[in-house]
Enzyme design. Structure first.
Site, PDB file in Angstrom:
ATOM      1  CG  ASP A  66      -0.398  -0.238   2.502  1.00  0.00           C
ATOM      2  OD1 ASP A  66       0.844  -0.392   2.600  1.00  0.00           O
ATOM      3  OD2 ASP A  66      -1.161  -0.288   3.483  1.00  0.00           O
ATOM      4  CG  ASP A 454       1.408   0.551  11.583  1.00  0.00           C
ATOM      5  OD1 ASP A 454       0.619   1.237  12.259  1.00  0.00           O
ATOM      6  OD2 ASP A 454       1.358   0.466  10.349  1.00  0.00           O
TER       7      ASP A 454
END
Length: 746
Positions: A66, A454
């Site tokens: 992505d 993350d």
């Protein structure tokens, strides 16, 4: 040892020769400095949004991500080869790959639908076309945007090549309908006959950011309807809507009609053809990946028009609480299926296998083992966002599925059918897709420590080994800021945030041994939401913290036992400590170009006026760094400013020549025989965008990147204070990069 270099490198034709691009009046050496570039190994770390394998060649697979570009699996070296590192800063929006397409009749050809966002500030998308497996690309710009990092990015594939006529491609856009090319993707025209539901409000979805168009999420050819050398007449296309969503054309895409009897109320995400001519579709109430609370798996038999619900776990409530990511069909056996749940977080997502076309299912993870040796940090994660499942067309034992942090693969899947255990290995060697948000290279201890989106952050004692994240507790979802004390470099602080719901965790931590062990601050300031910007005094005894959404900046002398709001600063500041003098701190507003300095240990700040303050004011993306070797000396830059040197009194000491805009900069070890720190800068030198190095205080610059290694826009950068010429930088999706000079040490 370093990872083996790929057998083939990306060959990108240079836009211009260096000597022609740079004006003769600019102070730059005649030849660039050759460098070798490698990823600092973490292993995966980001969402692999799609995975496809070529039906005619064993081991030829491609992965799309992505925010980190696309990769090709290299069977000989058993690793992924990055294909889009040649994209430069101005094309950073092309690192989000919304779809990848292979030509079934030509293994050499691969196509990427590149475009990260559909937001107003993002640029239009492009089709990247390769005739040599991604070694080189040609670009075809599109008149619309794609969303490789938006909702529905795990659906697909929306870009496909006609299996009977490789000149013909179809692309399902997000907000501009269906498009067709008949010259291998060089030119595109809109298919006017496609139903308007593809651009209707029902084909969009909303998350916490904004409403996003999803549009047409897959196009699938019926290969037996045509013959070699001519366009295939029968085509299917799926629209992300709860209304009628599956459409069929029997005239090569000119006209379309709704497929009768199809399920409604859910959005399709994938459609796969089995070798017996049946089709399998996965559905969710949302396109994913942010959320999905209901879904189903269906089989459709075109010959009879029959639809059959084969959902592995039938819903006992509405909604069921989760959806379905994908349904894979074994190319060599139409009876064998593998389906993945999506957004089933309690207790975790599941994988199901059927050997009778979905009449009965077995849960795979119930008899699975996972090998975390390739990246030990994966032991703390369970598979999620499993939006693509692939059964190898040449090896039915080889099954792969994607996750939000990489790819898992099994090589013994048929043993599971006989009552055995499926063994899974993290198949991410060479695929690095993290977004580092901060990095430091202290003069002692580990050479590199990072704050990573993350994944919290890492201490790299060996750049070639994927370590465990910083010792927990605390374990942050994002670590966003990290710093060391200039004169006591074993003292390190970091700040981050946790995903809700969370308990009474403290969102800042400190280490006294170079990041080997950590402990949370005793408390947080009375306001703010963690993360933000954090900095240490040069002696490591005081910490300045500007938490997100706080109205003030705070100072502590005892790692959070007591806090005081500093005077002279509002919130939303970036803070830093002087590297030499513990009484000096600095702060800046990166979006307004306001600079501040403190000479009383951070208690009080005053604006930096003078020529240096004037130079920064009003500029966006401002950066300020303290010199590593002198108290009170500051370096200032911005994307529309050169690199400037001044002091905390506001004097402008030098406007370093050559650079006309800077994305990131940092300092490294001086060259042999010199005491001047090496300067590294990512930005523009004249009209040339690149990565540059200076060993003489910025008077002369040499380009150190090359046309095959650009990595988009570089956001953070530092040299290594112990190894001359070594530079580390953070990308916006390709992880951490380490550059080593190929030249002899000067």
């Amino acid at each position: 040892m370093r990872l083996p270099k790929p057998t083939n490198i990306i060959r990108v034709v240079s836009r211009c020769l260096l000597l022609l691009c740079l004006s003769a009046s600019l102070p730059v050496a005649a030849q660039p400095a050759p460098y070798a570039w490698h990823n600092v190994r973490i292993g995966g770390g980001g969402y692999v949004s799609g995975l496809v394998c070529h039906p005619a060649e064993r081991g030829l697979c491609y992965a799309r991500t992505d925010v980190g570009g696309a990769y090709r699996w290299d069977r000989a070296s058993a690793q992924w080869v990055p294909l889009t590192d040649w994209l430069e800063a101005r094309d950073e929006n092309l690192f989000g790959i919304d779809s990848v397409a292979l030509d079934p009749s030509d293994p050499e050809r691969v196509y990427l639908a590149a475009g990260t966002y559909t937001s107003p500030q993002a640029g239009n998308a492009a089709i990247l076309r390769s005739h040599d497996r991604g070694h080189s690309f040609e670009r075809a710009d599109l008149p619309f945007k794609l969303g490789g990092n938006e909702l529905g990015r795990g659906n697909g594939e929306r870009l496909v090549v006609d299996p009977n006529d490789g000149r013909v491609l179809f692309l399902g856009s997000r907000n501009a309908g269906l498009w067709r090319s008949e010259d291998r993707g060089a030119h595109w025209v809109r298919v006017d006959g496609f139903p308007s539901v593809a651009t209707s409000p029902s084909a969009s979805a909303r998350n916490n950011w904004r409403t996003q168009p999803i549009g047409i999420v897959f196009v699938v050819f019926e290969p037996t309807s045509g013959r070699r050398g001519r366009p295939t007449p029968a085509i299917y296309a799926g629209v992300s809507t709860g209304d009628a969503s599956l459409f069929r054309s029997t005239d090569g895409g000119r006209s379309w009609s709704e497929v009768p009897g199809q399920p409604k109320g859910l959005r399709p995400s994938h459609m796969h053809r089995a070798s017996d001519g049946d089709y399998y579709l996965s559905y969710g109430d949302e396109p994913g990946p942010d959320t999905m609370s209901d879904g189903a798996v269906w089989r459709w038999q075109p010959t009879s028009g029959r639809w059959t619900d084969i959902t592995p776990v039938p819903s006992k409530s509405t909604p069921s609480g989760f959806g379905w990511g994908d349904i894979a069909v074994d190319p060599s056996d139409p009876n064998v299926l593998v389906a993945s749940t999506f957004h089933r977080y309690e207790p975790h997502d599941l994988l199901f296998r059927s050997t009778d076309r979905g009449a009965h299912w077995n849960e795979i993870f119930a008899r699975s083992s996972f090998d975390h040796g390739e990246a030990i940090w994966t032991a703390e994660h369970t598979p999620h966002w499993m939006s693509t499942v692939v059964i190898d067309p040449f090896d039915p034992d080889h099954v792969m599925f994607v996750t939000g942090y990489g790819i898992w693969a099994s090589r013994d899947m048929r043993a599971f059918d006989k009552g055995g255990t499926a063994h899974w290995r993290f198949q991410d060697r060479g695929l690095e897709e993290t977004v580092p948000l901060g990095l430091i290279s202290p003069p002692q201890g580990a050479h590199l420590l990072s704050a990573v989106g993350d994944l919290d952050g890492y201490r790299h004692d060996d750049l070639d080994v994927a370590p465990l994240q910083f010792q927990a507790p605390p374990r942050y979802a994002n670590a966003e800021s990290i710093d060391y004390a200039g004169q006591q470099p074993a003292v390190i602080v970091r700040s981050g945030y946790l995903r809700k719901p969370f308990g009474p965790a403290i969102r800042a931590a400190w280490s006294s041994d170079g990041g080997q062990h950590w402990q949370a601050f005793a408390s947080e300031p009375s306001e703010g939401e963690g993360a933000g910007s954090i900095a240490l005094a040069a002696d490591g005894r005081s910490t300045l913290w500007a938490p997100d959404h706080a109205q003030h900046v705070y100072l502590t002398h005892d790692f959070g036992k007591h806090w005081q709001a500093v005077r002279g600063l509002s919130g939303r500041m970036n803070v830093l400590g002087d590297r030499v003098d513990p009484k000096r701190f600095y702060a800046f507003d990166k979006h307004a170009g306001r600079l501040f300095a403190s000479r009383d240990g951070g208690v009080t700040f005053v604006p930096i006026a003078g020529a240096l303050g004037d130079a920064a004011r009003g500029h966006d993306q401002v950066q300020l760094q303290a010199a590593p070797d002198a108290a009170g000396v500051l370096y200032l830059a911005a994307r529309d400013l050169p690199l400037l040197r001044g002091d905390d009194q506001g004097h402008l000491q030098q406007r370093l020549p050559g650079l006309t805009g800077v994305d990131a900069f940092g300092f490294g070890k001086p060259a042999a025989g010199s005491s001047t720190p090496t300067l590294f800068a990512a930005g523009r030198h004249g009209d040339l965008q690149g990565l540059f190095r200076s060993v003489d205080g910025g008077r002369q610059w040499r380009r150190i990147d090359d046309d095959a290694h650009r990595y988009g826009r570089i956001s953070h950068l530092t040299g290594d204070p112990r190894v001359f010429g070594r530079v580390y930088f953070a990308t916006s999706g390709r992880g951490l990069i380490d550059g080593e000079p190929a030249e002899s040490t000067p």
